[in-house]
Design an enzyme around this catalytic site. Structure first.
Site, PDB file in Angstrom:
ATOM      1  N   GLY A 162      75.601  24.540 -95.334  1.00 37.44           N
ATOM      2  CA  GLY A 162      74.665  25.464 -96.493  1.00 37.44           C
ATOM      3  C   GLY A 162      74.062  26.670 -95.896  1.00 37.44           C
ATOM      4  O   GLY A 162      74.763  27.350 -95.060  1.00 37.44           O
ATOM      5  N   ASP A 177      69.570  18.744 -87.134  1.00 33.31           N
ATOM      6  CA  ASP A 177      69.806  18.328 -88.324  1.00 33.31           C
ATOM      7  C   ASP A 177      69.673  16.841 -88.357  1.00 33.31           C
ATOM      8  O   ASP A 177      69.902  16.502 -87.270  1.00 33.31           O
ATOM      9  CB  ASP A 177      71.098  18.660 -89.081  1.00 33.31           C
ATOM     10  CG  ASP A 177      71.395  18.721 -90.640  1.00 33.31           C
ATOM     11  OD1 ASP A 177      71.552  19.972 -91.027  1.00 33.31           O
ATOM     12  OD2 ASP A 177      71.174  17.547 -90.972  1.00 33.31           O
ATOM     13  N   ASP A 203      64.738  14.706 -87.163  1.00 34.71           N
ATOM     14  CA  ASP A 203      64.162  14.386 -88.559  1.00 34.71           C
ATOM     15  C   ASP A 203      62.900  15.306 -88.727  1.00 34.71           C
ATOM     16  O   ASP A 203      61.984  14.701 -88.130  1.00 34.71           O
ATOM     17  CB  ASP A 203      63.799  12.666 -88.991  1.00 34.71           C
ATOM     18  CG  ASP A 203      63.193  12.611 -90.418  1.00 34.71           C
ATOM     19  OD1 ASP A 203      62.981  13.482 -90.857  1.00 34.71           O
ATOM     20  OD2 ASP A 203      63.143  11.338 -90.479  1.00 34.71           O
ATOM     21  N   VAL A 204      62.877  16.332 -89.498  1.00 35.01           N
ATOM     22  CA  VAL A 204      61.848  17.035 -89.496  1.00 35.01           C
ATOM     23  C   VAL A 204      60.445  16.521 -90.101  1.00 35.01           C
ATOM     24  O   VAL A 204      59.391  16.944 -89.698  1.00 35.01           O
ATOM     25  CB  VAL A 204      62.098  18.451 -90.125  1.00 35.01           C
ATOM     26  CG1 VAL A 204      63.279  19.295 -89.428  1.00 35.01           C
ATOM     27  CG2 VAL A 204      62.270  18.237 -91.791  1.00 35.01           C
ATOM     28  N   TYR A 246      59.408  20.041-105.909  1.00 36.05           N
ATOM     29  CA  TYR A 246      60.071  21.284-105.194  1.00 36.05           C
ATOM     30  C   TYR A 246      59.456  22.495-105.242  1.00 36.05           C
ATOM     31  O   TYR A 246      58.980  23.179-104.271  1.00 36.05           O
ATOM     32  CB  TYR A 246      61.611  21.399-105.879  1.00 36.05           C
ATOM     33  CG  TYR A 246      62.452  22.314-104.848  1.00 36.05           C
ATOM     34  CD1 TYR A 246      63.030  21.966-103.756  1.00 36.05           C
ATOM     35  CD2 TYR A 246      62.717  23.729-105.555  1.00 36.05           C
ATOM     36  CE1 TYR A 246      63.763  23.097-103.046  1.00 36.05           C
ATOM     37  CE2 TYR A 246      63.263  24.634-104.723  1.00 36.05           C
ATOM     38  CZ  TYR A 246      63.874  24.266-103.702  1.00 36.05           C
ATOM     39  OH  TYR A 246      64.594  25.227-102.868  1.00 36.05           O
ATOM     40  N   LYS A 283      57.449  24.941-102.145  1.00 39.67           N
ATOM     41  CA  LYS A 283      58.013  26.130-101.970  1.00 39.67           C
ATOM     42  C   LYS A 283      56.922  27.136-102.025  1.00 39.67           C
ATOM     43  O   LYS A 283      56.473  27.966-101.195  1.00 39.67           O
ATOM     44  CB  LYS A 283      59.209  26.367-102.952  1.00 39.67           C
ATOM     45  CG  LYS A 283      60.432  25.678-102.327  1.00 39.67           C
ATOM     46  CD  LYS A 283      60.785  25.868-100.910  1.00 39.67           C
ATOM     47  CE  LYS A 283      62.057  24.895-100.517  1.00 39.67           C
ATOM     48  NZ  LYS A 283      62.419  25.132 -99.010  1.00 39.67           N
ATOM     49  N   THR A 288      75.177  26.530-102.538  1.00 38.26           N
ATOM     50  CA  THR A 288      75.481  25.655-101.753  1.00 38.26           C
ATOM     51  C   THR A 288      75.733  24.167-102.014  1.00 38.26           C
ATOM     52  O   THR A 288      75.732  23.872-103.391  1.00 38.26           O
ATOM     53  CB  THR A 288      74.396  25.589-100.660  1.00 38.26           C
ATOM     54  OG1 THR A 288      73.123  25.290-101.384  1.00 38.26           O
ATOM     55  CG2 THR A 288      73.862  26.946 -99.913  1.00 38.26           C
TER      56      THR A 288
HETATM   57  P1  NAD Z   1      71.772  21.604 -98.209  1.00 39.87           P
HETATM   58  O1  NAD Z   1      71.548  20.384 -98.758  1.00 39.87           O
HETATM   59  O2  NAD Z   1      73.160  22.449 -98.285  1.00 39.87           O
HETATM   60  O3  NAD Z   1      71.532  21.550 -96.450  1.00 39.87           O
HETATM   61  C1  NAD Z   1      70.126  21.075 -96.292  1.00 39.87           C
HETATM   62  C2  NAD Z   1      70.463  20.630 -94.899  1.00 39.87           C
HETATM   63  O4  NAD Z   1      69.296  20.039 -94.406  1.00 39.87           O
HETATM   64  C3  NAD Z   1      71.578  19.602 -94.812  1.00 39.87           C
HETATM   65  O5  NAD Z   1      72.380  19.677 -93.687  1.00 39.87           O
HETATM   66  C4  NAD Z   1      70.476  18.264 -94.417  1.00 39.87           C
HETATM   67  O6  NAD Z   1      71.041  17.079 -93.460  1.00 39.87           O
HETATM   68  C5  NAD Z   1      69.329  18.726 -93.735  1.00 39.87           C
HETATM   69  N1  NAD Z   1      68.120  17.750 -93.888  1.00 39.87           N
HETATM   70  C6  NAD Z   1      67.656  17.349 -94.983  1.00 39.87           C
HETATM   71  N2  NAD Z   1      66.680  16.572 -94.671  1.00 39.87           N
HETATM   72  C7  NAD Z   1      66.500  16.864 -93.308  1.00 39.87           C
HETATM   73  C8  NAD Z   1      65.452  16.146 -92.572  1.00 39.87           C
HETATM   74  N3  NAD Z   1      64.465  15.292 -92.877  1.00 39.87           N
HETATM   75  N4  NAD Z   1      65.356  16.581 -91.228  1.00 39.87           N
HETATM   76  C9  NAD Z   1      66.334  17.556 -90.714  1.00 39.87           C
HETATM   77  N5  NAD Z   1      67.322  18.045 -91.656  1.00 39.87           N
HETATM   78  C10 NAD Z   1      67.375  17.774 -92.799  1.00 39.87           C
HETATM   79  O7  NAD Z   1      70.676  22.832 -98.685  1.00 39.87           O
HETATM   80  P2  NAD Z   1      70.727  24.381 -98.746  1.00 39.87           P
HETATM   81  O8  NAD Z   1      70.939  24.858-100.138  1.00 39.87           O
HETATM   82  O9  NAD Z   1      71.577  25.091 -97.772  1.00 39.87           O
HETATM   83  O10 NAD Z   1      69.261  24.861 -98.710  1.00 39.87           O
HETATM   84  C11 NAD Z   1      68.597  25.214 -97.340  1.00 39.87           C
HETATM   85  C12 NAD Z   1      67.228  25.481 -97.637  1.00 39.87           C
HETATM   86  O11 NAD Z   1      67.242  26.564 -98.485  1.00 39.87           O
HETATM   87  C13 NAD Z   1      66.380  24.385 -98.348  1.00 39.87           C
HETATM   88  O12 NAD Z   1      65.026  24.535 -97.762  1.00 39.87           O
HETATM   89  C14 NAD Z   1      66.257  24.912 -99.864  1.00 39.87           C
HETATM   90  O13 NAD Z   1      65.077  24.566-100.250  1.00 39.87           O
HETATM   91  C15 NAD Z   1      66.242  26.536 -99.799  1.00 39.87           C
HETATM   92  N6  NAD Z   1      66.658  27.152-100.866  1.00 39.87           N
HETATM   93  C16 NAD Z   1      68.085  26.824-101.418  1.00 39.87           C
HETATM   94  C17 NAD Z   1      68.415  27.685-102.486  1.00 39.87           C
HETATM   95  C18 NAD Z   1      69.859  27.425-102.877  1.00 39.87           C
HETATM   96  O14 NAD Z   1      70.107  27.969-103.997  1.00 39.87           O
HETATM   97  N7  NAD Z   1      70.766  26.816-102.249  1.00 39.87           N
HETATM   98  C19 NAD Z   1      67.719  28.401-103.039  1.00 39.87           C
HETATM   99  C20 NAD Z   1      66.293  28.569-102.677  1.00 39.87           C
HETATM  100  C21 NAD Z   1      65.681  28.011-101.161  1.00 39.87           C
END
Ligand code: NAD
Length: 257
Positions: free
Chosen positions: A22, A42, A67-68, A161, A165, A196
């Site tokens: 992502g 990750d 694990d964050v 969520y 944010k 994503t």
């Molecule tokens: P995604 O689900 O594709 O990827 C998230 C990643 O975080 C995954 O690889 C997952 O394994 C990892 N993860 C989850 N929990 C975890 C933990 N406890 N410790 C470590 N790693 C962990 O998500 P994305 O769409 O790439 O989103 C990434 C960030 O961007 C997030 O914070 C999301 O809220 C933010 N965001 C996304 C969008 C969107 O449209 N995709 C929009 C605004 C904000």
């Protein structure tokens, strides 16, 4: 320093959490392209290994498990990255999750899961990487917030969520003010809908949502994850040397309406 040079991350070390896929993967790609060694941190370590192998090239890109939500795991990850790549110059707090449900039906467990990853996770990584940056007198942190921290986007119901944010933007300002005079800058990016896996999962369960999203996005399309690369490089580099405490919105005009 020329404008182009100010964007360089040559010889620096960066951590991107949640970068196995992502947005995180795309931002890690951008940081590596500008010269940084990058740790793909990750919870899904097998996927992180595959991503690191794919990105490893001109600079070192390694996988590390974290694990964050777990402070001991965050401390071990920071230690591991420092041992393997050297002191951390750049932290991108990107790991995040979403769970959609009407507020009146949301369980406390679900609420806490979202807060744990999206808020505790950002705090814990900023705290432990930040301590070392403060000791060294410099560093840059980029937190991934969301347009959902500014606008209640519809039609999905995601109070937990949205709340996290908004919290990420306030945490960004708080850390920025505490650390500004010690060389550590903290900014955030608030993306809009980017295509994503996280977004695909939501759309798979509710395909009708896409139409509403597009109607509300003046640019008329969802963002491409790679469109975040330049912005993260800007905030992670000297190009943004007078910026701290800001959340930069990149949402195709969604929150401008
Ligand atoms: P995604 O689900 O594709 O990827 C998230 C990643 O975080 C995954 O690889 C997952 O394994 C990892 N993860 C989850 N929990 C975890 C933990 N406890 N410790 C470590 N790693 C962990 O998500 P994305 O769409 O790439 O989103 C990434 C960030 O961007 C997030 O914070 C999301 O809220 C933010 N965001 C996304 C969008 C969107 O449209 N995709 C929009 C605004 C904000």
């Amino acid at each position: 320093m020329s404008v182009l040079e100010s964007f360089s991350l040559e010889g620096e070390t960066a951590i991107v959490t949640g970068a196995a896929q992502g947005l995180g993967k795309q931002m890690a790609t951008g940081l590596a392209e500008m010269g940084a060694d990058v740790a793909i941190a990750d919870v899904d370590v097998e996927k992180a290994e595959r991503t690191a192998a794919e990105l490893d090239g001109e600079t070192d890109v390694v996988a590390t498990e974290v694990d964050v939500t777990d402070e001991a795991s965050v401390e071990a990850m920071v230690e591991d990255v420092t041992d393997r790549l050297g002191p951390v110059d750049v932290l991108v707090n990107n790991a995040g999750i979403v769970e959609n449900s009407p507020a009146e039906e949301t369980s406390l467990d679900s609420w806490r899961r979202v807060l744990a990853v999206n808020l505790d996770g950002v705090f814990l990584c900023a705290k432990h990487v930040g301590q070392r940056m403060l000791e060294r007198g410099g560093g840059r942190i980029v937190n991934i917030a969301s347009m959902s921290g500014f606008d209640v986007n519809v039609p999905q119901k995601q109070a937990s969520y949205n709340t996290t944010k908004a919290g990420v933007s306030m945490l960004t300002k708080s850390l920025a003010v505490e650390w500004a005079d010690r060389g550590v800058r903290v900014n955030a990016i608030a993306p809009g809908y980017m295509r994503t896996d996280l977004v695909d999962e939501v759309l798979e369960a509710n395909p009708e949502m896409e139409e509403t999203w597009l109607e509300n996005t003046p640019i008329g399309r969802l963002g491409r994850p790679e469109e975040l690369r330049e912005l993260v490089v800007y905030l992670a580099s000297d190009a943004s040397s007078y910026m701290t405490g800001s959340t930069v919105v990149m949402d195709g005009g969604y929150t401008a309406r």
